[in-house]
Write a protein that holds these residues in place. Structure first.
Motif, mmCIF file in Angstrom:
data_model
loop_
_atom_site.group_PDB
_atom_site.id
_atom_site.type_symbol
_atom_site.label_atom_id
_atom_site.label_comp_id
_atom_site.label_asym_id
_atom_site.label_seq_id
_atom_site.Cartn_x
_atom_site.Cartn_y
_atom_site.Cartn_z
ATOM 1 N N ARG A 161 0.889 -1.418 -0.042
ATOM 2 C CA ARG A 161 -0.127 0.121 0.160
ATOM 3 C C ARG A 161 0.802 1.474 -0.014
ATOM 4 O O ARG A 161 0.224 2.298 0.076
ATOM 5 C CB ARG A 161 -0.992 0.105 1.265
ATOM 6 N N ARG A 162 2.125 0.992 -0.270
ATOM 7 C CA ARG A 162 3.012 2.383 -0.156
ATOM 8 C C ARG A 162 2.888 2.965 -1.472
ATOM 9 O O ARG A 162 2.445 2.496 -2.381
ATOM 10 C CB ARG A 162 4.321 1.692 -0.036
ATOM 11 N N GLY A 163 3.129 4.149 -1.232
ATOM 12 C CA GLY A 163 3.273 5.205 -2.599
ATOM 13 C C GLY A 163 1.755 5.430 -3.054
ATOM 14 O O GLY A 163 1.710 6.069 -4.272
ATOM 15 N N GLN A 164 0.857 5.290 -2.037
ATOM 16 C CA GLN A 164 -0.734 5.890 -2.467
ATOM 17 C C GLN A 164 -1.076 6.904 -1.790
ATOM 18 O O GLN A 164 -2.624 7.034 -1.779
ATOM 19 C CB GLN A 164 -1.469 4.426 -2.304
ATOM 20 N N GLY A 165 -0.387 7.696 -1.197
ATOM 21 C CA GLY A 165 -0.794 8.679 -0.495
ATOM 22 C C GLY A 165 -1.276 8.447 1.112
ATOM 23 O O GLY A 165 -1.590 9.496 1.892
ATOM 24 N N ILE A 166 -1.149 7.234 1.523
ATOM 25 C CA ILE A 166 -1.772 6.953 2.902
ATOM 26 C C ILE A 166 -0.740 7.522 3.937
ATOM 27 O O ILE A 166 -1.173 7.955 4.882
ATOM 28 C CB ILE A 166 -1.924 5.389 2.969
ATOM 29 N N GLY A 167 0.614 7.577 3.709
ATOM 30 C CA GLY A 167 1.492 8.072 4.858
ATOM 31 C C GLY A 167 1.175 9.637 5.007
ATOM 32 O O GLY A 167 1.053 10.074 6.031
ATOM 33 N N LYS A 168 0.880 10.266 3.887
ATOM 34 C CA LYS A 168 0.633 11.763 3.793
ATOM 35 C C LYS A 168 -0.526 11.991 4.779
ATOM 36 O O LYS A 168 -0.716 13.112 5.607
ATOM 37 C CB LYS A 168 0.150 12.173 2.555
ATOM 38 N N LEU A 169 -1.704 11.070 4.654
ATOM 39 C CA LEU A 169 -2.924 11.220 5.395
ATOM 40 C C LEU A 169 -2.675 11.159 6.826
ATOM 41 O O LEU A 169 -2.973 11.905 7.617
ATOM 42 C CB LEU A 169 -4.012 10.271 4.926
ATOM 43 N N LEU A 170 -1.714 10.054 7.099
ATOM 44 C CA LEU A 170 -1.641 9.657 8.569
ATOM 45 C C LEU A 170 -0.581 10.539 9.302
ATOM 46 O O LEU A 170 -0.980 11.079 10.275
ATOM 47 C CB LEU A 170 -0.853 8.255 8.616
ATOM 48 N N LEU A 171 0.490 11.204 8.443
ATOM 49 C CA LEU A 171 1.343 11.920 9.043
ATOM 50 C C LEU A 171 0.555 13.368 9.372
ATOM 51 O O LEU A 171 0.919 14.220 10.251
ATOM 52 C CB LEU A 171 2.796 12.365 8.153
ATOM 53 N N ALA A 172 -0.450 13.765 8.205
ATOM 54 C CA ALA A 172 -0.815 15.284 8.394
ATOM 55 C C ALA A 172 -1.900 14.910 9.673
ATOM 56 O O ALA A 172 -1.921 15.867 10.481
ATOM 57 C CB ALA A 172 -1.512 15.539 7.255
ATOM 58 N N ARG A 173 -2.365 13.875 10.054
ATOM 59 C CA ARG A 173 -3.255 13.779 10.931
ATOM 60 C C ARG A 173 -2.488 13.768 12.280
ATOM 61 O O ARG A 173 -2.938 14.371 13.152
ATOM 62 C CB ARG A 173 -4.235 12.553 10.951
ATOM 63 N N LEU A 174 -1.438 13.105 12.351
ATOM 64 C CA LEU A 174 -0.580 12.961 13.560
ATOM 65 C C LEU A 174 -0.319 14.347 14.053
ATOM 66 O O LEU A 174 -0.199 14.670 15.160
ATOM 67 C CB LEU A 174 0.575 11.882 13.166
ATOM 68 N N THR A 175 0.514 15.184 12.908
ATOM 69 C CA THR A 175 0.827 16.400 13.519
ATOM 70 C C THR A 175 -0.098 17.376 13.830
ATOM 71 O O THR A 175 0.194 18.240 14.793
ATOM 72 C CB THR A 175 1.706 16.855 12.274
ATOM 73 N N GLY A 176 -1.295 17.255 13.157
ATOM 74 C CA GLY A 176 -2.288 18.226 13.746
ATOM 75 C C GLY A 176 -2.805 17.713 15.163
ATOM 76 O O GLY A 176 -3.066 18.447 16.157
ATOM 77 N N LEU A 177 -2.803 16.364 15.445
ATOM 78 C CA LEU A 177 -3.171 16.087 16.816
ATOM 79 C C LEU A 177 -2.100 16.622 17.940
ATOM 80 O O LEU A 177 -2.728 17.117 18.781
ATOM 81 C CB LEU A 177 -3.413 14.470 16.921
ATOM 82 N N ALA A 178 -0.809 16.568 17.456
ATOM 83 C CA ALA A 178 0.152 16.799 18.481
ATOM 84 C C ALA A 178 0.131 18.326 18.752
ATOM 85 O O ALA A 178 0.126 18.801 19.658
ATOM 86 C CB ALA A 178 1.605 16.498 17.780
ATOM 87 N N ARG A 179 -0.237 19.200 17.649
ATOM 88 C CA ARG A 179 -0.201 20.532 17.635
ATOM 89 C C ARG A 179 -1.479 20.789 18.723
ATOM 90 O O ARG A 179 -1.443 21.870 19.655
ATOM 91 C CB ARG A 179 -0.878 21.169 16.424
ATOM 92 N N THR A 180 -2.746 20.105 18.357
ATOM 93 C CA THR A 180 -3.948 20.581 19.408
ATOM 94 C C THR A 180 -3.634 19.875 20.705
ATOM 95 O O THR A 180 -4.230 20.572 21.578
ATOM 96 C CB THR A 180 -5.185 19.861 18.924
ATOM 97 N N ARG A 181 -2.706 19.089 20.957
ATOM 98 C CA ARG A 181 -2.383 18.793 22.220
ATOM 99 C C ARG A 181 -1.442 19.615 22.989
ATOM 100 O O ARG A 181 -0.779 19.128 24.131
ATOM 101 C CB ARG A 181 -1.951 17.254 22.280
ATOM 102 N N GLY A 182 -0.967 20.817 22.252
ATOM 103 C CA GLY A 182 0.015 21.536 22.851
ATOM 104 C C GLY A 182 1.529 21.306 22.659
ATOM 105 O O GLY A 182 2.320 21.684 23.523
ATOM 106 N N LEU A 183 1.873 20.209 22.072
ATOM 107 C CA LEU A 183 3.355 19.758 21.961
ATOM 108 C C LEU A 183 3.870 20.631 20.970
ATOM 109 O O LEU A 183 3.403 21.347 20.226
ATOM 110 C CB LEU A 183 3.462 18.388 21.363
ATOM 111 N N HIS A 184 5.334 20.778 21.157
ATOM 112 C CA HIS A 184 6.010 22.250 20.727
ATOM 113 C C HIS A 184 6.670 21.768 19.373
ATOM 114 O O HIS A 184 6.801 22.482 18.254
ATOM 115 C CB HIS A 184 6.925 22.749 21.886
#
Ligand SMILES: CC(C)(COP(=O)(O)OP(=O)(O)OC[C@H]1O[C@@H](n2cnc3c(N)ncnc32)[C@H](O)[C@@H]1OP(=O)(O)O)[C@@H](O)C(=O)NCCC(=O)NCCS
Length: 169
Positions: free
Chosen positions: A96-119
């Motif tokens: 499933r690599r190279g199908q844009g799934i990594g992009k979706l997961l990483l964007a969600r993870l960084t967004g979550l970290a941001r909303t949790r106040g991580l720096h």
């Protein structure tokens, strides 16, 4: 192909996560681990993440679909002053690599970290891992250092690149 859905991992995802991780252990230099995880270790890993309220996200083929990849973060280093700094991990199933799934997961993870106040979020990436470097740099991670010959796997030395993304404006 159904639309990719991203959700929190459940205990029932342990086997799918284990299969994806173990493929990376056995067949790639992306992870500096030699030994596949057994079931108990995978269940304990998920439980420890839950206990520490650290996220584990899975990408599935629609609701209830197969797990195509997962990501997480955890403490960068185990001392108190690193409280607002985390290091990520992201793995996509080999077919499933190279199908844009990594992009979706990483964007969600960084967004979550941001909303949790991580720096800041760190990614430690094997220097030869072009896909992961591209994935992270396209989402605003910048190079923060290179550790030469940081790892030894498959009978050769591996350089490690650190990247970081600042999470707050
Ligand atoms: C690295 C990994 C997480 C990337 O996830 P992915 O779903 O395959 O990547 P995506 O399809 O979302 O693509 C992300 C970006 O990388 C690029 N890319 C994907 N595969 C690539 C490759 N083999 N070489 C170069 N660039 C590549 C894409 O074009 C895209 O760039 P863009 O934003 O300019 O379009 C995934 O390939 C993987 O799990 N690999 C094995 C384990 C691993 O390396 N984990 C990361 C450890 S740090």
């Amino acid at each position: 192909m159904p639309q990719i859905e991203i959700r929190d991992a459940l205990p029932a995802d342990a086997e799918a996560i284990r299969a994806i991780y173990n493929d990376a252990v056995l067949n790639t230099t992306a992870v500096f681990d030699y030994t596949p995880r057994d079931v108990a270790a995978q269940v304990a890993w998920l439980a420890a993440k839950a206990e520490q309220t650290l996220p584990v996200l899975v990408a599935t083929d629609g609701p209830g679909g197969a797990v195509a990849g997962y990501c997480s973060y955890g403490p960068f280093r185990p001392w108190p002053a690193y409280l607002y700094t985390v290091e990520n991990a992201i793995y996509i199933a080999p077919d499933r690599r190279g199908q844009g799934i990594g992009k979706l997961l990483l964007a969600r993870l960084t967004g979550l970290a941001r909303t949790r106040g991580l720096h800041t979020m760190i990614a430690g990436i094997t220097a030869e891992n072009a896909a992961s470097l591209r994935l992270h740099e396209a989402q605003g991670f910048t190079r923060a250092g290179l550790i030469r010959a940081a790892g030894w796997k498959f009978e050769r030395w591996l350089d490690l690149v650190f990247l970081q993304k600042m999470l707050q404006d």
